[in-house]
Write a protein that holds these residues in place. Sequence first.
Motif, PDB file in Angstrom:
ATOM      1  N   MET A   1       0.853  -1.162   0.000  1.00  0.00           N
ATOM      2  CA  MET A   1       0.000   0.000   0.000  1.00  0.00           C
ATOM      3  C   MET A   1       0.905   1.234   0.000  1.00  0.00           C
ATOM      4  SD  MET A   1      -2.792   1.294   2.815  1.00  0.00           S
ATOM      5  CE  MET A   1      -3.608  -0.262   2.800  1.00  0.00           C
ATOM      6  N   THR A   2       0.558   2.158  -0.833  1.00  0.00           N
ATOM      7  CA  THR A   2       1.339   3.380  -0.957  1.00  0.00           C
ATOM      8  C   THR A   2       0.458   4.590  -0.703  1.00  0.00           C
ATOM      9  OG1 THR A   2       0.887   3.642  -3.309  1.00  0.00           O
ATOM     10  CG2 THR A   2       2.798   2.286  -2.721  1.00  0.00           C
ATOM     11  N   TRP A   3       1.104   5.751  -0.649  1.00  0.00           N
ATOM     12  CA  TRP A   3       0.355   6.985  -0.507  1.00  0.00           C
ATOM     13  C   TRP A   3      -0.610   7.141  -1.674  1.00  0.00           C
ATOM     14  CZ3 TRP A   3      -0.678  11.304  -3.278  1.00  0.00           C
ATOM     15  CH2 TRP A   3      -1.313  12.342  -2.591  1.00  0.00           C
ATOM     16  N   THR A   4      -0.188   6.746  -2.863  1.00  0.00           N
ATOM     17  CA  THR A   4      -1.041   6.847  -4.049  1.00  0.00           C
ATOM     18  C   THR A   4      -2.291   5.991  -3.900  1.00  0.00           C
ATOM     19  OG1 THR A   4       0.915   7.247  -5.405  1.00  0.00           O
ATOM     20  CG2 THR A   4      -1.092   6.592  -6.557  1.00  0.00           C
ATOM     21  N   ASP A   5      -2.151   4.798  -3.337  1.00  0.00           N
ATOM     22  CA  ASP A   5      -3.317   3.937  -3.088  1.00  0.00           C
ATOM     23  C   ASP A   5      -4.308   4.618  -2.146  1.00  0.00           C
ATOM     24  OD1 ASP A   5      -2.186   1.868  -4.628  1.00  0.00           O
ATOM     25  OD2 ASP A   5      -1.176   1.024  -2.867  1.00  0.00           O
ATOM     26  N   ASP A  23      -0.478   9.018   7.685  1.00  0.00           N
ATOM     27  CA  ASP A  23       0.712   8.482   8.349  1.00  0.00           C
ATOM     28  C   ASP A  23       0.362   7.249   9.176  1.00  0.00           C
ATOM     29  OD1 ASP A  23       2.160  10.556   7.245  1.00  0.00           O
ATOM     30  OD2 ASP A  23       2.210  11.742   9.095  1.00  0.00           O
ATOM     31  N   LEU A  26      -0.283   4.228   6.873  1.00  0.00           N
ATOM     32  CA  LEU A  26       0.987   3.694   6.377  1.00  0.00           C
ATOM     33  C   LEU A  26       1.754   2.969   7.483  1.00  0.00           C
ATOM     34  CD1 LEU A  26       2.081   6.629   4.064  1.00  0.00           C
ATOM     35  CD2 LEU A  26       1.266   4.372   3.356  1.00  0.00           C
ATOM     36  N   ASN A  29       0.133  -0.385   7.932  1.00  0.00           N
ATOM     37  CA  ASN A  29       0.500  -1.240   6.808  1.00  0.00           C
ATOM     38  C   ASN A  29       1.908  -1.803   7.011  1.00  0.00           C
ATOM     39  OD1 ASN A  29       0.037  -2.281   4.030  1.00  0.00           O
ATOM     40  ND2 ASN A  29       1.773  -0.939   3.586  1.00  0.00           N
ATOM     41  N   ASN A  30       2.832  -0.955   7.454  1.00  0.00           N
ATOM     42  CA  ASN A  30       4.194  -1.400   7.707  1.00  0.00           C
ATOM     43  C   ASN A  30       4.224  -2.457   8.813  1.00  0.00           C
ATOM     44  OD1 ASN A  30       7.061  -1.309   7.392  1.00  0.00           O
ATOM     45  ND2 ASN A  30       7.153  -0.089   9.259  1.00  0.00           N
ATOM     46  N   ASN A  33       2.881  -5.763   7.407  1.00  0.00           N
ATOM     47  CA  ASN A  33       3.876  -6.421   6.553  1.00  0.00           C
ATOM     48  C   ASN A  33       4.980  -7.062   7.385  1.00  0.00           C
ATOM     49  OD1 ASN A  33       2.650  -5.900   4.077  1.00  0.00           O
ATOM     50  ND2 ASN A  33       3.623  -3.894   3.901  1.00  0.00           N
ATOM     51  N   ASP A  53       0.147  -4.979  -1.631  1.00  0.00           N
ATOM     52  CA  ASP A  53       0.609  -3.876  -2.473  1.00  0.00           C
ATOM     53  C   ASP A  53       0.617  -2.620  -1.692  1.00  0.00           C
ATOM     54  OD1 ASP A  53       0.239  -4.677  -5.757  1.00  0.00           O
ATOM     55  OD2 ASP A  53      -0.412  -6.040  -4.214  1.00  0.00           O
TER      56      ASP A  53
END
Length: 53
Positions: A1-5, A23, A26, A29-30, A33, A53
């Motif tokens: 997962m990204t900022w764009t997602d 933040d 994210l 998500n980190n 993972n 992703d």
Amino acid sequence: MTWTDINSYAIMRKIDFKQIEIDYILKCNNWANNQIKKMRDEEGGSYISEEND
């Protein structure tokens, strides 16, 4: 997962996330993972999981 997602989701759902919320997402998500990696290492990588992703 990204900022764009996250940004794409926010646009699609018409949500205005604050920077601290992005933040936090994210960071979560980190953490997730890292937990997946830890579980793979403990199991010796013997199970199949979907790639995040």
